[in-house]
Design a protein around this motif. Structure first.
Motif, PDB file in Angstrom:
ATOM      1  N   ASP A  99      24.632  32.887  17.581  1.00  0.00           N
ATOM      2  CA  ASP A  99      25.184  34.109  18.161  1.00  0.00           C
ATOM      3  C   ASP A  99      24.064  34.976  18.726  1.00  0.00           C
ATOM      4  N   ALA A 100      24.431  35.945  19.518  1.00  0.00           N
ATOM      5  CA  ALA A 100      23.460  36.761  20.262  1.00  0.00           C
ATOM      6  C   ALA A 100      22.512  37.517  19.341  1.00  0.00           C
ATOM      7  N   GLN A 101      23.033  38.119  18.272  1.00  0.00           N
ATOM      8  CA  GLN A 101      22.189  38.912  17.386  1.00  0.00           C
ATOM      9  C   GLN A 101      21.130  38.035  16.696  1.00  0.00           C
ATOM     10  N   ARG A 102      21.531  36.885  16.215  1.00  0.00           N
ATOM     11  CA  ARG A 102      20.562  35.967  15.591  1.00  0.00           C
ATOM     12  C   ARG A 102      19.530  35.495  16.604  1.00  0.00           C
ATOM     13  N   ALA A 103      19.987  35.220  17.809  1.00  0.00           N
ATOM     14  CA  ALA A 103      19.063  34.767  18.856  1.00  0.00           C
ATOM     15  C   ALA A 103      18.027  35.843  19.158  1.00  0.00           C
ATOM     16  N   LEU A 104      18.465  37.093  19.301  1.00  0.00           N
ATOM     17  CA  LEU A 104      17.528  38.181  19.595  1.00  0.00           C
ATOM     18  C   LEU A 104      16.507  38.352  18.471  1.00  0.00           C
ATOM     19  N   LYS A 105      16.965  38.249  17.225  1.00  0.00           N
ATOM     20  CA  LYS A 105      16.039  38.370  16.086  1.00  0.00           C
ATOM     21  C   LYS A 105      15.029  37.222  16.089  1.00  0.00           C
ATOM     22  N   ALA A 106      15.479  35.997  16.382  1.00  0.00           N
ATOM     23  CA  ALA A 106      14.577  34.844  16.436  1.00  0.00           C
ATOM     24  C   ALA A 106      13.571  34.990  17.575  1.00  0.00           C
ATOM     25  N   ILE A 107      14.026  35.486  18.710  1.00  0.00           N
ATOM     26  CA  ILE A 107      13.138  35.699  19.860  1.00  0.00           C
ATOM     27  C   ILE A 107      12.071  36.727  19.497  1.00  0.00           C
ATOM     28  N   HIS A 108      12.487  37.788  18.828  1.00  0.00           N
ATOM     29  CA  HIS A 108      11.535  38.822  18.391  1.00  0.00           C
ATOM     30  C   HIS A 108      10.496  38.230  17.429  1.00  0.00           C
ATOM     31  N   ARG A 109      10.943  37.438  16.472  1.00  0.00           N
ATOM     32  CA  ARG A 109      10.009  36.821  15.512  1.00  0.00           C
ATOM     33  C   ARG A 109       9.001  35.920  16.212  1.00  0.00           C
ATOM     34  N   LYS A 110       9.446  35.258  17.278  1.00  0.00           N
ATOM     35  CA  LYS A 110       8.547  34.365  18.026  1.00  0.00           C
ATOM     36  C   LYS A 110       7.721  35.113  19.071  1.00  0.00           C
ATOM     37  N   LEU A 140      11.151  43.008  24.280  1.00  0.00           N
ATOM     38  CA  LEU A 140      11.435  41.624  24.687  1.00  0.00           C
ATOM     39  C   LEU A 140      11.445  41.433  26.203  1.00  0.00           C
ATOM     40  N   LEU A 141      11.285  42.534  26.963  1.00  0.00           N
ATOM     41  CA  LEU A 141      11.316  42.478  28.421  1.00  0.00           C
ATOM     42  C   LEU A 141       9.953  42.885  28.962  1.00  0.00           C
ATOM     43  N   VAL A 142       9.381  42.067  29.843  1.00  0.00           N
ATOM     44  CA  VAL A 142       8.066  42.376  30.420  1.00  0.00           C
ATOM     45  C   VAL A 142       8.152  43.643  31.273  1.00  0.00           C
ATOM     46  N   ASP A 143       7.009  44.277  31.517  1.00  0.00           N
ATOM     47  CA  ASP A 143       6.980  45.406  32.462  1.00  0.00           C
ATOM     48  C   ASP A 143       7.479  44.910  33.811  1.00  0.00           C
ATOM     49  N   GLY A 144       8.386  45.644  34.389  1.00  0.00           N
ATOM     50  CA  GLY A 144       8.978  45.238  35.667  1.00  0.00           C
ATOM     51  C   GLY A 144      10.147  44.280  35.498  1.00  0.00           C
ATOM     52  N   GLY A 145      10.412  43.845  34.261  1.00  0.00           N
ATOM     53  CA  GLY A 145      11.515  42.928  33.993  1.00  0.00           C
ATOM     54  C   GLY A 145      12.865  43.594  34.180  1.00  0.00           C
ATOM     55  N   VAL A 146      13.889  42.766  34.330  1.00  0.00           N
ATOM     56  CA  VAL A 146      15.233  43.243  34.664  1.00  0.00           C
ATOM     57  C   VAL A 146      16.244  42.702  33.656  1.00  0.00           C
TER      58      VAL A 146
END
Length: 188
Positions: A99-110, A140-146
């Motif tokens: 699910d989206a929330q778990r994915a966002l947490k995993a992305i943050h950890r990585k 989680l979004l680079v500068d200039g990211g969208v």
């Protein structure tokens, strides 16, 4: 459903069987890419409610280097894998069933960051303000990211509560597309 532009222009993609997903229409997809691109010079994109994977594959066709696809539906995950194979883009896609929330947490950890994030959750289950707040808070979004948000027209994101700039908002019937940009801090 087809790829509208780029290296894979005209390629027909498969839809997720059944009625568990709501694919982005070609008209809305074309409008989105005209607002944010229409082409990219590399980068990594996240499709958080990927469905068939059409938005991520369109991004790859238009020049993104890598796409991360997330969906919790088994049929959607199978369809994404099939569409990546059809487009011969398997090496450019990472696919995760969660699910989206778990994915966002995993992305943050990585400690991953993205140039483009596409959020198109089921309208009845939208938690977009919380999700964009998490993305902002955890950088989680680079500068200039969208961030591209596709949501019900009943939801207003003008007060989204983040440091991102609201660049555009366009409505197409009951669907609204909102574009948020992570402006470099020196531009604020």
């Amino acid at each position: 459903m087809r790829i509208i532009s780029g290296d894979k222009k005209g390629l027909t993609l498969k839809s997720v069987p059944g009625n568990t997903t709501r694919p982005t229409s070609d008209k809305v997809k074309e409008s989105i890419f005209n607002m944010i691109g229409p082409y990219f010079q590399g980068g990594v994109m996240l499709d958080l409610y990927a469905g068939s994977g059409a938005m991520g594959i369109e991004s790859l066709s238009r020049g993104m280097d890598q796409a991360v696809f997330v969906d919790r539906d088994k049929k959607a995950i199978e369809t994404i894998h099939l569409n990546l194979k059809i487009a011969k883009l398997e090496s450019k896609g990472e696919v995760f069933r969660t699910d989206a929330q778990r994915a966002l947490k995993a992305i943050h950890r990585k400690e991953r960051k993205f140039d483009l994030i596409f959020l198109d959750p089921p309208y009845a289950k939208q938690q977009l303000k919380q999700e964009i707040s998490f993305i902002d808070e955890h950088d989680l979004l680079v500068d200039g990211g969208v961030i591209v948000l596709e949501h019900t027209s009943k939801l207003s994101l003008s007060d989204h509560g983040t440091s991102y700039s609201l660049d555009r908002e366009e409505s197409y019937g009951d669907t609204t597309v909102t574009i948020l940009t992570n402006r470099p801090k020196e531009e604020l």
